[in-house]
Design a protein around this motif. Structure first.
Motif, mmCIF file in Angstrom:
data_model
loop_
_atom_site.group_PDB
_atom_site.id
_atom_site.type_symbol
_atom_site.label_atom_id
_atom_site.label_comp_id
_atom_site.label_asym_id
_atom_site.label_seq_id
_atom_site.Cartn_x
_atom_site.Cartn_y
_atom_site.Cartn_z
ATOM 1 N N GLN A 123 33.830 28.160 40.915
ATOM 2 C CA GLN A 123 34.030 26.795 41.388
ATOM 3 C C GLN A 123 33.692 25.785 40.292
ATOM 4 O OE1 GLN A 123 35.598 26.149 44.263
ATOM 5 N NE2 GLN A 123 35.725 28.397 44.372
ATOM 6 N N ASP A 124 32.635 26.072 39.537
ATOM 7 C CA ASP A 124 32.247 25.160 38.459
ATOM 8 C C ASP A 124 33.316 25.114 37.368
ATOM 9 O OD1 ASP A 124 29.883 24.632 39.762
ATOM 10 O OD2 ASP A 124 28.667 25.990 38.526
ATOM 11 N N GLY A 125 33.906 26.275 37.072
ATOM 12 C CA GLY A 125 34.869 26.338 35.978
ATOM 13 C C GLY A 125 36.315 26.212 36.401
ATOM 14 N N GLY A 126 36.573 26.187 37.726
ATOM 15 C CA GLY A 126 37.947 26.176 38.206
ATOM 16 C C GLY A 126 38.679 27.440 37.819
ATOM 17 N N THR A 127 37.970 28.590 37.902
ATOM 18 C CA THR A 127 38.489 29.856 37.393
ATOM 19 C C THR A 127 38.442 30.943 38.452
ATOM 20 O OG1 THR A 127 36.266 30.230 36.498
ATOM 21 C CG2 THR A 127 37.946 29.413 34.977
ATOM 22 N N SER A 128 39.015 32.098 38.104
ATOM 23 C CA SER A 128 39.078 33.226 39.038
ATOM 24 C C SER A 128 38.497 34.485 38.392
ATOM 25 C CB SER A 128 40.527 33.496 39.455
ATOM 26 O OG SER A 128 41.071 32.372 40.113
ATOM 27 N N PHE A 129 37.996 35.386 39.246
ATOM 28 C CA PHE A 129 37.408 36.651 38.798
ATOM 29 C C PHE A 129 38.035 37.805 39.561
ATOM 30 C CE2 PHE A 129 34.552 40.177 39.553
ATOM 31 C CZ PHE A 129 34.125 40.508 38.276
ATOM 32 N N HIS A 130 38.366 38.875 38.832
ATOM 33 C CA HIS A 130 38.919 40.084 39.457
ATOM 34 C C HIS A 130 38.288 41.307 38.820
ATOM 35 C CE1 HIS A 130 41.752 42.818 41.340
ATOM 36 N NE2 HIS A 130 42.180 43.240 40.176
ATOM 37 N N GLY A 131 37.744 42.213 39.655
ATOM 38 C CA GLY A 131 37.204 43.473 39.173
ATOM 39 C C GLY A 131 38.153 44.605 39.520
ATOM 40 N N CYS A 132 38.459 45.454 38.536
ATOM 41 C CA CYS A 132 39.395 46.544 38.801
ATOM 42 C C CYS A 132 39.146 47.692 37.819
ATOM 43 C CB CYS A 132 40.838 46.076 38.705
ATOM 44 S SG CYS A 132 41.305 45.447 37.084
ATOM 45 N N GLY A 133 39.715 48.842 38.127
ATOM 46 C CA GLY A 133 39.599 50.029 37.293
ATOM 47 C C GLY A 133 40.354 51.145 37.975
ATOM 48 N N ILE A 134 40.218 52.362 37.447
ATOM 49 C CA ILE A 134 40.923 53.489 38.066
ATOM 50 C C ILE A 134 40.088 54.108 39.182
ATOM 51 C CG2 ILE A 134 40.137 55.107 36.263
ATOM 52 C CD1 ILE A 134 43.472 55.241 38.219
ATOM 53 N N HIS A 135 38.759 54.296 38.936
ATOM 54 C CA HIS A 135 37.893 54.885 39.963
ATOM 55 C C HIS A 135 36.442 54.653 39.585
ATOM 56 C CE1 HIS A 135 37.155 57.276 43.451
ATOM 57 N NE2 HIS A 135 36.674 58.321 42.809
ATOM 58 N N PRO A 136 35.712 53.725 40.242
ATOM 59 C CA PRO A 136 36.184 52.981 41.407
ATOM 60 C C PRO A 136 37.315 52.043 41.012
ATOM 61 C CG PRO A 136 34.064 52.138 40.656
ATOM 62 C CD PRO A 136 34.329 53.372 39.878
ATOM 63 N N GLY A 137 38.195 51.817 41.956
ATOM 64 C CA GLY A 137 39.359 50.996 41.705
ATOM 65 C C GLY A 137 40.616 51.609 42.288
ATOM 66 N N PHE A 138 41.672 51.573 41.521
ATOM 67 C CA PHE A 138 43.030 51.867 41.979
ATOM 68 C C PHE A 138 43.153 53.153 42.806
ATOM 69 C CE2 PHE A 138 47.280 53.636 41.396
ATOM 70 C CZ PHE A 138 48.100 52.550 41.634
ATOM 71 N N ILE A 139 42.630 54.264 42.279
ATOM 72 C CA ILE A 139 42.850 55.550 42.948
ATOM 73 C C ILE A 139 42.091 55.632 44.267
ATOM 74 C CG2 ILE A 139 40.947 56.819 41.865
ATOM 75 C CD1 ILE A 139 44.506 58.146 42.482
ATOM 76 N N GLY A 140 41.021 54.828 44.397
ATOM 77 C CA GLY A 140 40.202 54.896 45.600
ATOM 78 C C GLY A 140 40.396 53.752 46.557
ATOM 79 N N ASP A 141 41.191 52.738 46.165
ATOM 80 C CA ASP A 141 41.364 51.620 47.097
ATOM 81 C C ASP A 141 42.821 51.199 47.271
ATOM 82 O OD1 ASP A 141 41.615 49.903 44.721
ATOM 83 O OD2 ASP A 141 39.430 49.750 44.704
ATOM 84 N N PRO B 179 40.945 29.394 42.340
ATOM 85 C CA PRO B 179 39.589 29.685 41.861
ATOM 86 C C PRO B 179 38.795 30.514 42.874
ATOM 87 C CG PRO B 179 40.148 27.400 41.432
ATOM 88 C CD PRO B 179 41.254 27.951 42.296
ATOM 89 N N GLY B 180 38.004 31.460 42.348
ATOM 90 C CA GLY B 180 37.161 32.286 43.193
ATOM 91 C C GLY B 180 37.384 33.769 42.945
ATOM 92 N N LEU B 181 36.800 34.580 43.814
ATOM 93 C CA LEU B 181 36.972 36.030 43.743
ATOM 94 C C LEU B 181 38.392 36.398 44.142
ATOM 95 C CD1 LEU B 181 35.823 38.954 43.540
ATOM 96 C CD2 LEU B 181 35.243 38.746 45.979
ATOM 97 N N VAL B 182 39.032 37.231 43.329
ATOM 98 C CA VAL B 182 40.397 37.682 43.601
ATOM 99 C C VAL B 182 40.355 39.194 43.819
ATOM 100 C CG1 VAL B 182 42.758 37.835 42.734
ATOM 101 C CG2 VAL B 182 41.351 35.852 42.155
#
Length: 348
Positions: A121-139, A328-331
């Motif tokens: 919110q302070d920066g007007g930006t977005s955050f995204h966490g991702c990967g293969i596992h944990p991440g794509f293969i498990g979700d 902006p926020g968690l994506v």
């Protein structure tokens, strides 16, 4: 999303180097900066770090210089998470895609995500966490496969990696080559990892309209029967040559979602799990029961290499444009919808 995005690569280890190469080669991105931890890489052209032509962008280990760099996004790929640094980057006006999470809101990461949300919110930006596992293969992959189901009784996700054929730093990080006594006496990179993997479980269970009631964990070790030689050294007989982690999410008093992580060095161990080639696998039991296997095509020698490191990098790379365009926020994956990567169709 037809414009190009100025991107910073944060860290150039195993994951970061793959990402850096992608950023340099992808016409949808313009390399804005590179943060390195190794002083020997500081001042080196980014292209030289990954064996490509010079880019004119010199790597630096000066964090303040990177913070001050004008960029749309940071591909954040250190070995370990640094929430305070993520928040600094977000407040500086840069979106962040992180290969080390957090991936989805849960009780264990609530404090971290609160800090990240405020920074966004302070920066007007977005955050995204991702990967293969944990991440794509498990979700996102099993979540997508649920569209093929009439009823779901149980979901199992497998990551099977023969590290004898694709050695990496994780051999040391995970305690391979230690005796069981040494292994249990001190923490390693997998200590407390069930919480990180539970992010993926929570995404699927939440997506199905339920809640995780509890988590449980099992660990099985396999010991080398003889000395095992690999590119990075030797696993001595009687020390750890295989690890099988099993994490379970319980829903409605039943084990509903199970994650299996098998890392091992060949088959000369006891017990021998006879796992075959490296691969990822999703099994959904219900009506109908289905399975999906994801692995590399065989190389010229007929070997299928484990692509976990490669996919961890590329999953972040291919999401950056969408994250830059997000509010902006968690994506999360739910916010991204169907990701539409840019710059993948190009001359080789």
């Amino acid at each position: 999303m037809s414009k190009s995005y100025r991107v910073i690569q944060w860290a150039t280890g195993t994951v970061g180097s793959i990402s850096l190469r992608h950023i340099i080669e992808n016409p949808a991105y313009e390399l804005a900066g590179v943060l390195v931890y190794n002083p020997a890489k500081s001042g080196v052209d980014a292209g030289d770090i990954v064996g490509l032509p010079k880019t004119g962008v010199l790597a630096t280990n000066d964090v303040e210089k990177i913070i001050a760099t004008d960029a749309d996004c940071v591909h954040f790929a250190p070995q370990f998470q640094d929430i305070d640094m993520v928040c600094r980057l977000l407040r500086s006006g840069k979106n962040v895609v992180s290969t080390v999470g957090p991936f989805f809101p849960t009780e264990h990461n609530a404090a971290a995500l609160k800090k990240i949300g405020a920074a966004c919110q302070d920066g007007g930006t977005s955050f995204h966490g991702c990967g293969i596992h944990p991440g794509f293969i498990g979700d996102i992959l099993p979540m997508t496969l649920t569209r093929l189901q009439n009823r779901i009784d149980r979901i199992e996700v497998f990551e099977i990696a023969n590290k004898l054929k694709s050695p990496s730093v994780y051999i040391q990080f995970m305690g391979f080559g230690q005796t069981p006594e040494e292994f249990y006496s001190k923490p390693n990179v997998m200590t407390g990892s069930m919480e990180a993997f539970s992010d993926s479980m929570a995404l699927v269970v939440t997506g199905l309209g339920k809640k995780i009631e509890k988590l449980s964990e099992k660990l099985e070790l396999a010991l080398a029967k003889n000395d095992i030689h690999y590119d990075g050294g030797v696993i001595r007989a009687g020390t750890i040559a295989g690890e099988h982690y099993e994490w379970t999410a319980w829903v409605e008093s039943k084990p509903f979602m199970l994650f299996h992580l098998y890392y091992f060095l060949g088959d000369d161990m006891e017990p021998n799990w006879n796992l075959g080639e490296s691969r990822h696998r999703v099994v959904i039991e219900g009506d109908p029961s289905i399975e999906m296997t994801l692995n590399a095509l065989p190389d010229v020698n007929g070997d299928r290499h484990f692509l976990g490191i490669t996919w961890t990098a590329l999953l972040g790379n291919t999401a950056m444009a969408a994250v830059c365009e997000a509010k902006p926020g968690l994506v999360t994956h739910f916010d991204l919808g169907v990701v539409q990567p840019r710059g993948l169709i190009r001359k080789h």
